[in-house]
Design an enzyme around this catalytic site. Sequence first.
Site, mmCIF file in Angstrom:
data_model
loop_
_atom_site.group_PDB
_atom_site.id
_atom_site.type_symbol
_atom_site.label_atom_id
_atom_site.label_comp_id
_atom_site.label_asym_id
_atom_site.label_seq_id
_atom_site.Cartn_x
_atom_site.Cartn_y
_atom_site.Cartn_z
ATOM 1 N N GLU A 69 0.876 -1.171 0.000
ATOM 2 C CA GLU A 69 0.000 0.000 0.000
ATOM 3 C C GLU A 69 0.916 1.224 0.000
ATOM 4 O OE1 GLU A 69 -2.637 0.387 3.367
ATOM 5 O OE2 GLU A 69 -3.543 2.200 2.516
ATOM 6 N N ARG A 97 5.505 -13.015 9.693
ATOM 7 C CA ARG A 97 6.152 -11.707 9.508
ATOM 8 C C ARG A 97 7.573 -11.724 10.033
ATOM 9 N NH1 ARG A 97 2.147 -7.733 8.688
ATOM 10 N NH2 ARG A 97 3.424 -5.896 8.970
ATOM 11 N N LYS A 127 4.510 0.856 9.099
ATOM 12 C CA LYS A 127 4.644 2.141 8.420
ATOM 13 C C LYS A 127 4.007 3.249 9.244
ATOM 14 C CE LYS A 127 3.554 0.066 4.386
ATOM 15 N NZ LYS A 127 2.550 0.017 3.365
#
Length: 569
Positions: free
Chosen positions: A34, A259, A269
Amino acid sequence: MEHNPANSNFIRNIIKEDLESGKRNHVITRFPPEPNGYLHIGHAKSIVINFDLADEFNGKTNLRFDDTNPVKEDAEFVQSIKEDVKWLGYDWDGLFFASDYFEEMYNRAVLLIKKGKAYVEDLSADEIRAYRGTLKEPGKDSPYRDRSVEENLDLFQRMREGEFGNGEKVLRAKIDMKSPNINLRDPVIYRISHASHHNTGDKWCIYPMYAFAHPIEDALEDVTHSICTVEFEDQRPLYNWVVAETEMESVPQQIEFGRLNITNAVMSKRKLRKFVEEGIVDGWDDPRMPTISGLRRKGYTPGAIRTFVRETGVSKGSGFVDSQMLDHFVREDLKLQTPRTMGILRPLKVVITNYPEGQVESLEAEINPENPEMGTRQIPFSREIYIEQEDFMEDPPKKYFRLFPGNEVRLKHAYFIKCENVIKDEEGNVVEIHCTYDPETKSGSGFTGRKVKGTIHWVEATQAVPAEFRLYEPLMLDEEPEAEVKADVADVEVKEDEIVEVEKNFLDRVNPNSLQALQGFVEPNMKDVKAQDKFQFFRHGYFNVDPKHSSADNIVFNLIVSLKSSFKL
Ligand code: ATP
Ligand code: MG
């Protein structure tokens, strides 16, 4: 590209079986960021996994911007993400934007409505939450759940035309309010957001939710293996539902892996953005940031990052990986390719009283003794040099083999010098050391007369080039900062106050000593260094010329890694 088949990777096995069984005859993966921030080392893991796997099976990898949330996204981030993927050494096959599929997604949503599989909801986000139930309690049907197809089609179109304000209505998939999987309790698939989009401008005021958009994006691009992180595992049934019910031709398979988390770093982020906005760091590319651009500016190499990521393997678990493991691969990568040189971080002047005044001689030194092909360099030597303050002690403890009154040490590449005299200012601070040298002891001359225990580095004073050295420590004090709260995958927006709560306490744990800047000197042959040039400073570590702040007048070196490591692979 280098592969190490010895590393465990359960996804490779799935793909292999799919090809062998004939379930698939080709492989397409994608990296779907994104564009709401800069990429971090966690994304590097996803990039390496996706590109390496496609590469291994002669497949393709797309770079797709998952830009379905206009408020958080920006063209600056699109640009930086492209640069970072390229810098890591990867070249995508297709370049796509989810926003290019908005019309297609809208049509698929209309199809769902026509099939009686979606409805327009008037409840507020809080009410939707309350109706949804919990893990223990089933949800309740909304009073709007049984709207007719016609009414739903009409309302959805009016949502698109901008008739309603933000949050007044949403479109929900009609699945099962009693499902044990909360993700299937009529998830929101479209919401109203009157906001300009970086790609589509003001064309749209309704935007698809991630859970609806992502499977459609994958299917439209004929992605075969849609690799994502474990927090999406519970969403897989919804992913499959969307692909089936929107009647996509191509059927992608979602596969989740754990992850990557690194000690003493936060990696969301949203939190990294906070560091930038609060001025705690000097931009997304601050060398203390775990962003790809930060690591690049610090001096890490793409090869070391790829090796590190591959060595961490691919599994379902997501524990913390010691940041020293990454440093280890950085050292390995730099060892043979970087020139070695001498730099003084905390200077102390030394006058060699028996060296002729006005004389400067040139000494030859290997650029990298471990890689003789790199050749040699010339270093001036004269009556005045700088050494490190810590290489002199007036009153040394036992086993201190460096300079102290009466002691002799070797100057790397030069001569033995002996400390004769200490010059102090009125307050008693040492300002200068007077030494004598022995011309017989010149490096390379084969002198064997006597031995000294200490070897120190130095820089000739009259030609020394001033330089700034920036030393870094991790930004976070906690070894394992609390793992990411994955709220933004939920089907309604996260509440602002929840985010604020999380951010408040993580900022408390920022390391106040993460940056130390020192003003010192380097060899004169360093005066023309360029941004991103890398060196090993003898006894100090590897340094990178800072691309943002270094100039001819003030060369700035960033510490990449020190020389020593306690890390064992
Ligand atoms: P963040 O919370 O940092 O914004 P994200 O998952 O929301 O991360 P995206 O831009 O959606 O970021 O991520 C693009 C891809 O990178 C996704 O497939 C995501 O799963 C993957 N990814 C993100 N962070 C990590 C990580 N720490 N380890 C492995 N993969 C990651
Ligand atoms: Mg995200």
